[in-house]
Design an enzyme around this catalytic site. Structure first.
Site, short mmCIF file in Angstrom:
data_model
loop_
_atom_site.label_atom_id
_atom_site.label_comp_id
_atom_site.label_asym_id
_atom_site.label_seq_id
_atom_site.Cartn_x
_atom_site.Cartn_y
_atom_site.Cartn_z
N LYS A 1 0.82 -1.21 0.00
CA LYS A 1 0.00 0.00 0.00
C LYS A 1 0.86 1.28 0.00
CE LYS A 1 -4.00 -2.00 -0.25
NZ LYS A 1 -3.59 -3.40 -0.44
C1 LIG Z 1 -10.03 -2.07 -1.98
C2 LIG Z 1 -9.48 -2.88 -0.86
N1 LIG Z 1 -10.24 -3.09 0.21
C3 LIG Z 1 -9.79 -3.78 1.26
C4 LIG Z 1 -8.52 -4.33 1.29
C5 LIG Z 1 -8.13 -5.20 2.44
O1 LIG Z 1 -7.02 -4.78 3.13
P1 LIG Z 1 -6.09 -5.84 3.92
O2 LIG Z 1 -5.36 -6.63 2.89
O3 LIG Z 1 -5.21 -4.97 4.75
O4 LIG Z 1 -7.00 -6.67 4.75
C6 LIG Z 1 -7.68 -4.11 0.21
C7 LIG Z 1 -6.30 -4.62 0.26
O5 LIG Z 1 -5.67 -5.20 -0.44
C8 LIG Z 1 -8.17 -3.39 -0.91
O6 LIG Z 1 -7.41 -3.20 -1.99
#
Ligand SMILES: Cc1ncc(COP(=O)(O)O)c(C=O)c1O
Length: 375
Positions: A184
Site C-alpha cells: 500500500k
Molecule cells: C479495496 C481494498 N479493500 C480492502 C482491502 C483489504 O485490506 P487488507 O489486505 O489490509 O485486509 C484491500 C487490500 O488489499 C483493498 O485493496
C-alpha cells in the site's frame, strides 16, 4: 544478473528502524505502548477527521465500520463489482448481502448513475472504493444516499491522501477504512485504520476491536467483540511511514508522470485518468488494452515477465467469483467485465527509477507494436 522489477515493494526510508528498535528495547511489542495513539492521532490529522482507530488489517477495518453502523442479516450493502474481494467479504461477515454495481469507464470506480437502480427497501448503505488511487465522484453518490437515508463507507485501502474537490479521502462519507498491507501507499506490514468524524461510531469501533470491553470498566464485556488490535510495532512502522507520506505520494505521482510521458500516445492503450476534481495517488498505474488488439492481456503479462517485469491483472469482478456469482444472476456488468479482462497493473512504488519505468514502457510498446504488425 537479470533485471527484476517488482510490481510493488515497501519503501522504508525514514524512522521505521529507530521506532521499531524503541519497541523492542522498551519491550512494548504488543498492542499497548505509545506508538498506537501517536499513529492514530497523526493519521486522523492527515485525513482531516476527528477520530482514527488502528486495527489489524484493512479487511478488519471494513468489518468494524459495518458493525459500528449496525449492519446485520437481511441488510443489503451496495459495493462496486470491480474491487478487491475484502470489500464484499466484510459485508458477508456481518450476515448482510453485497449488491454489486458496475464501473464507469473513465475512472474505473463505481458508476454513480446506476446507484438509484440498486436501492431496495433492504438497502442500508454503500461502500465506495477509490480504486487504484483515484477518488470516486462523491457528489452524485452523496446526493442519492442523502435522499434515501443511506450511510456511506469509503474503502480507501488504495487511496491514502487522494483528494476529491480538495477534500481528503477518508473525510468524504460517514466512516472510512484504510489498509497498510505491504504493497500500500504507506505500510505497517499488515494493518488497517478506521477514520470518522462521528464520536459514537468511533466509540463503537474502539469497543468492537478490543473484544467488546467497556471503556470504563476493565474485563466488563457488554457486547461480543473481536481481537482486531494493531501492535505497537506495526504502529511504530506506520508512524514513521506517515511522517514521509507526502514524499511517498509525490514519488508515485512522479512515476505516473513518466508512464504518461512514455505511453500517452500509444494506440490501443487506455491509461488512468486524473479528473479535474481529483488528486490521484496512483496506488497502481494501470493500462487497459484496447479491443482492437488481438493480443490477449495474459500474453502481454507473460512477455513482460520474460523481461523481469512483474505485473498484476485487474481484480476479477465480484459477480464472477464462486462465493458471489449466485447473487448476480441475470445481471450485467459490461464495463467491469471489459476492464477486468483487459487491465494490467504496472510496477508502481516509491523506489522506482525513471530507467525502470522507461524499460517497462519499452517492453510494453514493443508488445503492442508487434501485435499491430501481425494484424
Ligand atoms: C479495496 C481494498 N479493500 C480492502 C482491502 C483489504 O485490506 P487488507 O489486505 O489490509 O485486509 C484491500 C487490500 O488489499 C483493498 O485493496
Amino acid at each position: 544478473m537479470t533485471r527484476f522489477i517488482p510490481v510493488s515493494a515497501p519503501f522504508l526510508g525514514g524512522n521505521e528502524k529507530k521506532y521499531v528498535m524503541d519497541c523492542l528495547e522498551s519491550t512494548w511489542i504488543s498492542s499497548g505502548g505509545q506508538y498506537g495513539e501517536r499513529f492514530e492521532r497523526a493519521f486522523a490529522d492527515f485525513c482531516d477527521v476527528k477520530y482514527a482507530l488502528s486495527c489489524s488489517n484493512g479487511t478488519a477495518a471494513l468489518h468494524l465500520a459495518l458493525l459500528a453502523l449496525g449492519v446485520g442479516p437481511g441488510d443489503e450493502i451496495i459495493v462496486p463489482t470491480l474491487t478487491f474481494v475484502a470489500t464484499a467479504n466484510a459485508v458477508t461477515y456481518c450476515g448482510a448481502t453485497p449488491v454489486f454495481i458496475d464501473s464507469e469507464p473513465e475512472t474505473w470506480n463505481l458508476d454513480p448513475d446506476l446507484l438509484e437502480g440498486k436501492i431496495t427497501p433492504r438497502t442500508k448503505g454503500i461502500i465506495v472504493v477509490h480504486l487504484y488511487g483515484h477518488p470516486v465522484d462523491m457528489d452524485p453518490v452523496l446526493s442519492v444516499t442523502h435522499h434515501h437515508g443511506l450511510f456511506v463507507i469509503e474503502d480507501a485501502a488504495e487511496a491514502h491522501g487522494a483528494k476529491y474537490k480538495g477534500r481528503r479521502s477518508g473525510s468524504l462519507g460517514n466512516i472510512a477504512t484504510f489498509s497498510f498491507y505491504g504493497n500500500k501507499i504507506i505500510t505497517t506490514g499488515e494493518g488497517g485504520m478506521v477514520v470518522t468524524d462521528d464520536s459514537e461510531l468511533a466509540r463503537k469501533v474502539r469497543q468492537l476491536k478490543g473484544q467488546g470491553m467497556d471503556a470504563e470498566r476493565r474485563y466488563w464485556f457488554t457486547i461480543v467483540g473481536y481481537n482486531y488490535r494493531m501492535t505497537n510495532i506495526q504502529a511504530a512502522i506506520g508512524l514513521a511511514q506517515l511522517e514521509k507520506v507526502d514524499w511517498h505520494i509525490q514519488r508515485r505521482r512522479e512515476v505516473a508522470k513518466w508512464y504518461y510521458d512514455y505511453l500517452q500516445n500509444v494506440p490501443g492503450l487506455t491509461l488512468p485518468v486524473e479528473k479535474e476534481w481529483a488528486r490521484n495517488v496512483y496506488w497502481m498505474f494501470s493500462v487497459v488494452l484496447g479491443e482492437s488488439l488481438s493480443l490477449e492481456r495474459d500474453e502481454v503479462m507473460v512477455a513482460l515477465k520474460e523481461q523481469g517485469i512483474e505485473t498484476r491483472p485487474f481484480f476479477y469482478p465480484m459477480h464472477t467469483l464462486p462465493p458471489y456469482r449466485g447473487l448476480a444472476e441475470g445481471q450485467r456488468f459490461p464495463v467491469a467485465d471489459r476492464l477486468a479482462a483487459r487491465g494490467i497493473n504496472l510496477p508502481t512504488w516509491a523506489g522506482l527509477t525513471k530507467e525502470d519505468v522507461e524499460f517497462v514502457c519499452d517492453v510494453l510498446i514493443k508488445c503492442v507494436n508487434w501485435e499491430g504488425m501481425v494484424k
